[in-house]
Design an enzyme around this catalytic site. Structure first.
Site, PDB file in Angstrom:
ATOM      1  N   GLY A 139      48.047  84.062 -39.296  1.00  0.00           N
ATOM      2  CA  GLY A 139      46.964  83.883 -40.254  1.00  0.00           C
ATOM      3  C   GLY A 139      45.625  83.883 -39.556  1.00  0.00           C
ATOM      4  O   GLY A 139      45.538  83.785 -38.325  1.00  0.00           O
ATOM      5  N   GLY A 155      41.077  82.908 -40.219  1.00  0.00           N
ATOM      6  CA  GLY A 155      40.084  82.210 -41.021  1.00  0.00           C
ATOM      7  C   GLY A 155      40.408  80.765 -41.317  1.00  0.00           C
ATOM      8  O   GLY A 155      39.902  80.197 -42.283  1.00  0.00           O
ATOM      9  N   SER A 156      41.268  80.147 -40.502  1.00  0.00           N
ATOM     10  CA  SER A 156      41.672  78.749 -40.675  1.00  0.00           C
ATOM     11  C   SER A 156      42.403  78.503 -41.988  1.00  0.00           C
ATOM     12  O   SER A 156      42.516  77.360 -42.444  1.00  0.00           O
ATOM     13  CB  SER A 156      40.449  77.810 -40.579  1.00  0.00           C
ATOM     14  OG  SER A 156      39.839  77.911 -39.316  1.00  0.00           O
ATOM     15  N   GLY A 192      45.129  77.559 -44.337  1.00  0.00           N
ATOM     16  CA  GLY A 192      46.347  76.764 -44.227  1.00  0.00           C
ATOM     17  C   GLY A 192      46.378  75.813 -43.051  1.00  0.00           C
ATOM     18  O   GLY A 192      47.400  75.181 -42.794  1.00  0.00           O
ATOM     19  N   ARG A 215      40.516  90.943 -31.221  1.00  0.00           N
ATOM     20  CA  ARG A 215      39.466  91.585 -32.031  1.00  0.00           C
ATOM     21  C   ARG A 215      38.168  90.870 -31.732  1.00  0.00           C
ATOM     22  O   ARG A 215      38.141  89.820 -31.078  1.00  0.00           O
ATOM     23  CB  ARG A 215      39.773  91.422 -33.527  1.00  0.00           C
ATOM     24  CG  ARG A 215      40.012  89.966 -33.903  1.00  0.00           C
ATOM     25  CD  ARG A 215      40.078  89.703 -35.374  1.00  0.00           C
ATOM     26  NE  ARG A 215      40.505  88.343 -35.667  1.00  0.00           N
ATOM     27  CZ  ARG A 215      39.735  87.270 -35.622  1.00  0.00           C
ATOM     28  NH1 ARG A 215      38.455  87.404 -35.286  1.00  0.00           N
ATOM     29  NH2 ARG A 215      40.195  86.066 -35.900  1.00  0.00           N
TER      30      ARG A 215
END
Length: 408
Positions: free
Chosen positions: A154, A156-157, A159, A278
């Site tokens: 995942g 964007g933090s 969860g 990235r």
């Protein structure tokens, strides 16, 4: 003679910058996306957008072959992490410069990443992998509270949460496993030690550390609330962080193209939190250019199309950002002050992510942000003062959603 083109898989917060950078190099950008309508800027800029499932390797190959009949495909890349392994596969198929797809896939799985870093003797938080509540509880007992629970895959933090008590852990487990969280893969939860200390983010191109910034990733959800580049570190501290980061690249088989690495300086020294194959999302590339004079995105495109890079530091300024967050769910009535903030000397960027009348639904991740502000000057103290003055000029109001009365 065919026009040179670059294929961009999917969109991300940096995609518009990639498009502009490609055009500045006289390279025609083409976006391939499973849902091009999600990126409204494509039509506004007259960017060719092709609908293809980016998980379907054969369909992507066919589309790239079709495009090669019209353009000279000079390179294939993406600003989105989830598409980057596929970029590597396509580059290998078409014999173009690109990342190692297997290394990217291993890196994107946070559990596998942890394993490889630990096996290389690099300092990481204690961790366990769990697939159900029983395994989470056992892992937390072995590590010791507080622990951080996060999806193994995942960005964007999403969860992610710090759990200080068994009740908080149970609550977050219900959220993760009840269908509320949107999993990008089968549910696998990383249970890890809470590494406490200031956080630093590095931007790397190839095996060259370009920038080290201080970042505010506060609990309980650990999405970034702001940065400052360069970080207030001594030369020796920068060297220790840079050496550890380059060791991460070797352990993970990375080292081609951009990498973003997150570390915390704990009582035991620098500890690796996450390696991302990235660039960091917007506005970090802009901040690096403001602080160091290095254009990471243009250099990434140059690398992709086989041109020579220019990573020379041209200036030494300070650049800082702040993300503005809502205080509740509801409807955004207004958001004001952007023009006044942007007019301040030293303010480099003010960007609103939402328009008035838009619904605001907080998910406790990076998607909660409603705006960001970036400031720069030759002085760190001056930059922070400019940033605060700009943020103070921005105001908004949210009308909470009506609550159900519970009456029949």
């Amino acid at each position: 003679m065919l026009k040179r083109a670059i294929i961009l898989l999917e969109g991300a917060s940096n995609s518009l910058l990639y498009i502009k950078a490609a055009r500045s190099l006289d390279i025609y950008p083409i976006t391939i996306s499973a849902d091009p309508e999600l990126f409204d800027y494509l039509a506004a800029l007259g960017i060719e957008a092709v609908r293809v499932d980016n998980n379907d390797f054969d369909s992507l190959i066919r589309e790239c072959i079709r495009l090669r009949s019209t353009y000279e495909i000079a390179g294939i890349t993406s600003a989105q992490e989830s598409a980057y392994a596929m970029v590597g596969q396509l580059c290998r198929y078409f014999d173009l410069p690109g990342p190692n797809a297997m290394a990217v896939e291993r890196c994107c799985d946070k559990f596998v990443q942890r394993q490889l870093l630990a096996e290389a003797g690099l300092r990481v938080p204690a961790y366990r992998l769990a697939v159900n509540a029983t395994e989470v509880e056992r892992s937390a007992t072995e590590i010791g509270l507080p622990v951080i629970l996060k999806p193994a895959i995942g960005i964007g933090s999403s969860g992610v949460r710090l759990c200080r008590t068994l009740d908080e852990m149970a609550e977050h487990m219900i959220y993760l496993l009840s269908g509320k969280h949107k999993w990008r893969s089968s549910p696998r939860i990383l249970v890890e030690e809470f590494a406490q200390g200031p956080q630093y983010n590095l931007e790397i191109m190839g095996d060259q550390v370009i920038a080290i910034g201080a970042a505010n990733y506060g609990p309980p959800n650990f999405f970034c609330r702001g940065h400052i580049y360069p970080a207030p570190l001594s030369e020796e501290e920068c060297k220790r962080i840079a050496d550890l980061s380059l060791s991460c690249l070797r352990a993970l088989g990375l080292g081609w193209g951009p990498t973003n690495i997150e570390l915390r300086w704990t009582n035991h020294g620098p500890t690796v939190i996450e390696v991302n194959p990235r660039l960091a999302g917007s506005p970090v590339p802009n901040m690096v250019q403001l602080a160091y004079g290095v254009d990471l995105i243009t250099n990434h495109i140059r690398l992709v199309v086989g041109e020579e890079l220019d990573l020379r530091e041209r200036q030494s300024h300070a650049a800082a950002s702040r993300y503005l967050l809502p205080e509740c769910d509801g409807t955004l009535d207004r958001i004001d002050g952007g023009r006044r903030a942007a007019a301040l000397s030293g303010v480099a960027e003010v960007k609103f992510y939402v328009e008035p009348k838009a619904p605001i639904i907080m998910n406790s991740d990076s998607g909660d942000r409603i705006a960001h502000v970036v400031a720069t000057s030759p002085s760190r103290a001056r930059t922070e003062a400019i940033l605060q003055d700009a943020v103070d000029l921005i105001d908004w109001s949210i009308t909470p959603f009506p609550t159900l009365s519970g009456a029949d």
